[in-house]
Design an enzyme around this catalytic site. Sequence first.
Site, PDB file in Angstrom:
ATOM      1  N   ASN A 216      47.069  28.215  39.480  1.00 65.74           N
ATOM      2  CA  ASN A 216      47.947  28.739  38.426  1.00 65.74           C
ATOM      3  C   ASN A 216      48.726  29.933  38.968  1.00 65.74           C
ATOM      4  OD1 ASN A 216      46.390  31.263  37.915  1.00 65.74           O
ATOM      5  ND2 ASN A 216      44.811  29.756  37.454  1.00 65.74           N
ATOM      6  N   ILE A 315      32.648  30.811  33.780  1.00 68.67           N
ATOM      7  CA  ILE A 315      31.968  31.950  34.422  1.00 68.67           C
ATOM      8  C   ILE A 315      31.631  33.032  33.400  1.00 68.67           C
ATOM      9  CG2 ILE A 315      32.306  33.832  36.095  1.00 68.67           C
ATOM     10  CD1 ILE A 315      34.228  31.127  37.131  1.00 68.67           C
TER      11      ILE A 315
HETATM   12  O1  PMT Z   1      47.205  38.128  37.655  1.00 65.43           O
HETATM   13  P1  PMT Z   1      48.471  38.497  36.887  1.00 65.43           P
HETATM   14  O2  PMT Z   1      49.664  37.803  37.448  1.00 65.43           O
HETATM   15  O3  PMT Z   1      48.655  39.999  36.810  1.00 65.43           O
HETATM   16  O4  PMT Z   1      48.319  37.978  35.416  1.00 65.43           O
HETATM   17  C1  PMT Z   1      47.337  38.504  34.581  1.00 65.43           C
HETATM   18  C2  PMT Z   1      46.674  37.429  33.711  1.00 65.43           C
HETATM   19  C3  PMT Z   1      47.697  36.829  32.755  1.00 65.43           C
HETATM   20  C4  PMT Z   1      46.085  36.336  34.598  1.00 65.43           C
HETATM   21  C5  PMT Z   1      45.519  38.179  32.951  1.00 65.43           C
HETATM   22  O5  PMT Z   1      46.042  39.201  32.174  1.00 65.43           O
HETATM   23  C6  PMT Z   1      44.773  37.223  32.025  1.00 65.43           C
HETATM   24  O6  PMT Z   1      45.108  37.005  30.886  1.00 65.43           O
HETATM   25  N1  PMT Z   1      43.655  36.647  32.575  1.00 65.43           N
HETATM   26  C7  PMT Z   1      42.839  35.619  31.919  1.00 65.43           C
HETATM   27  C8  PMT Z   1      43.416  34.287  32.235  1.00 65.43           C
HETATM   28  C9  PMT Z   1      42.635  33.122  31.662  1.00 65.43           C
HETATM   29  O7  PMT Z   1      42.146  32.323  32.398  1.00 65.43           O
HETATM   30  O8  PMT Z   1      42.473  33.135  30.390  1.00 65.43           O
HETATM   31  P2  PMT Z   1      41.701  31.958  29.529  1.00 65.43           P
HETATM   32  O9  PMT Z   1      42.107  32.235  28.143  1.00 65.43           O
HETATM   33  O10 PMT Z   1      41.962  30.616  30.105  1.00 65.43           O
HETATM   34  O11 PMT Z   1      40.189  32.299  29.755  1.00 65.43           O
HETATM   35  C10 PMT Z   1      39.455  33.155  28.887  1.00 65.43           C
HETATM   36  C11 PMT Z   1      38.479  33.982  29.665  1.00 65.43           C
HETATM   37  O12 PMT Z   1      37.477  33.143  30.225  1.00 65.43           O
HETATM   38  C12 PMT Z   1      39.068  34.757  30.806  1.00 65.43           C
HETATM   39  O13 PMT Z   1      38.427  36.021  30.839  1.00 65.43           O
HETATM   40  C13 PMT Z   1      38.712  33.938  32.043  1.00 65.43           C
HETATM   41  O14 PMT Z   1      38.542  34.762  33.200  1.00 65.43           O
HETATM   42  C14 PMT Z   1      37.406  33.299  31.613  1.00 65.43           C
HETATM   43  N2  PMT Z   1      37.145  31.962  32.177  1.00 65.43           N
HETATM   44  C15 PMT Z   1      37.970  30.908  31.907  1.00 65.43           C
HETATM   45  C16 PMT Z   1      37.656  29.658  32.389  1.00 65.43           C
HETATM   46  C17 PMT Z   1      36.489  29.483  33.167  1.00 65.43           C
HETATM   47  N3  PMT Z   1      36.166  28.296  33.668  1.00 65.43           N
HETATM   48  N4  PMT Z   1      35.694  30.537  33.427  1.00 65.43           N
HETATM   49  C18 PMT Z   1      36.002  31.758  32.941  1.00 65.43           C
HETATM   50  O15 PMT Z   1      35.251  32.718  33.180  1.00 65.43           O
END
Ligand code: PMT
Length: 421
Positions: A216, A315
């Site tokens: 991504n 995670i």
């Molecule tokens: O890196 P940049 O370019 O500065 O951009 C920042 C960002 C947009 C990446 C950051 O601010 C952000 O929002 N990060 C979270 C991105 C994400 O994966 O969000 P999600 O809504 O899909 O996931 C929710 C949470 O679960 C997140 O904390 C993620 O780290 C975690 N997760 C998701 C999937 C997975 N399989 N394991 C996880 O731990």
Amino acid sequence: MTGLANKRILLGISGGIAAYKSAYLARLLVKAGAEVRVVMTQGAKAFIQPLTFQALTGHPVHDTLLDEEAEAGMGHIELARWADEVIIAPATADLLARLAAGMADDLLTTLCLATEAPIHLAPAMNQRMWSHPATQSNLLRLQGFGYQVIPPGEGEQACGDLGQGRLPEPEDLFAYLEALTTKATPAKDQPARGLTLLLTAGPTREPLDPVRYLSNHSSGKMGFALAEAAAQLGARVILISGPVDLPTPEGVERINISSAQELLDECQKRLQETDIFIACAAVADYRAADQSEHKIKKTSANDELTLKLVKNPDILATVAASEPRPFCVGFAAETREVEEYARQKLIRKKLDAIVANDVSDSAIGFGSDDNQVTLLYRPIEKPLTDAPIERLPLDRASKKIISQQLLKEICNLYYSAQDAK
Ligand code: PMT
């Protein structure tokens, strides 16, 4: 010359078998040009002679509170004022308990109450004593008072047990003090001192074949800004990062990973030592069911290629369900109904807080220098329940400023949660 040259280090020693290691620490400090004064508890003297430290530091050892002669030389208040840094190595379970209770029943505990210098505790004890809830709760209380805790190592113990509780090696304690004394940030601006923060940042890459992967647009900027801000606030920071093109912020321990599974493995190795976990990484939700050993070839027969994907481990949810469980903060990258989806993730993944991030606006999403977020968190008096979520919107600002604001708030929430326990 190191940052320790001419620094006044008060080395406290309490009564544990690891006291012998402190003699070598004293030697290293003196060699680096530090002025070292040693304070021993009565218990410490059962393990090592004060004369050893007198010979190594060139100064008599202080060991009694109510000694006219000693008070006429350098009294306990004078000694407390003299120190730039106080390190207690080893700090026994008994000493931690007395400090946590605010006792002043010997010279060392009295000095700790009287000094304005930062105090670093290097606990060392039997692994069961270390993991006992009484010891762990004393440590939390001490961290709340601003004491810094240097986590003990794991391995074989003098008593024959295996586990956590070993005093770190003198060279490691020396390196810790050396790193501290070269930091410029004043102690009073460091609400995260004594805390270990585990942070994830950047994207993951899920290989399809030796040359292709699913990923991504995360640049790592947000996660790295958080790591930098956390280190500046005094935390020990472990940053686990996916593949990004960013330098490691000063004072941050960085671990590089590629896939979600690697990210999970590295997180799990560090959970025991983590106080606050912040998941900023954009983790791929799915990976290829089978990774092709060789490059997938284009064939003239097929205009379509079907990939079978399987779910990656979550995670953040795994960490939040672990025992012991750190204070868990997630990020939610959403393109619509941002706060509502973030709220659902907070509840579903059993988090303490989540940062709702609207990534539909390219000025505040992936790869941008700015961000605008809302911190959603559970009411402290009702942790991990479905009570109405509280919200703190933060105005648009650079990721650096947003990180500073978020971390101060997260540290406050963390300490309130500990107090409420
Ligand atoms: O890196 P940049 O370019 O500065 O951009 C920042 C960002 C947009 C990446 C950051 O601010 C952000 O929002 N990060 C979270 C991105 C994400 O994966 O969000 P999600 O809504 O899909 O996931 C929710 C949470 O679960 C997140 O904390 C993620 O780290 C975690 N997760 C998701 C999937 C997975 N399989 N394991 C996880 O731990």
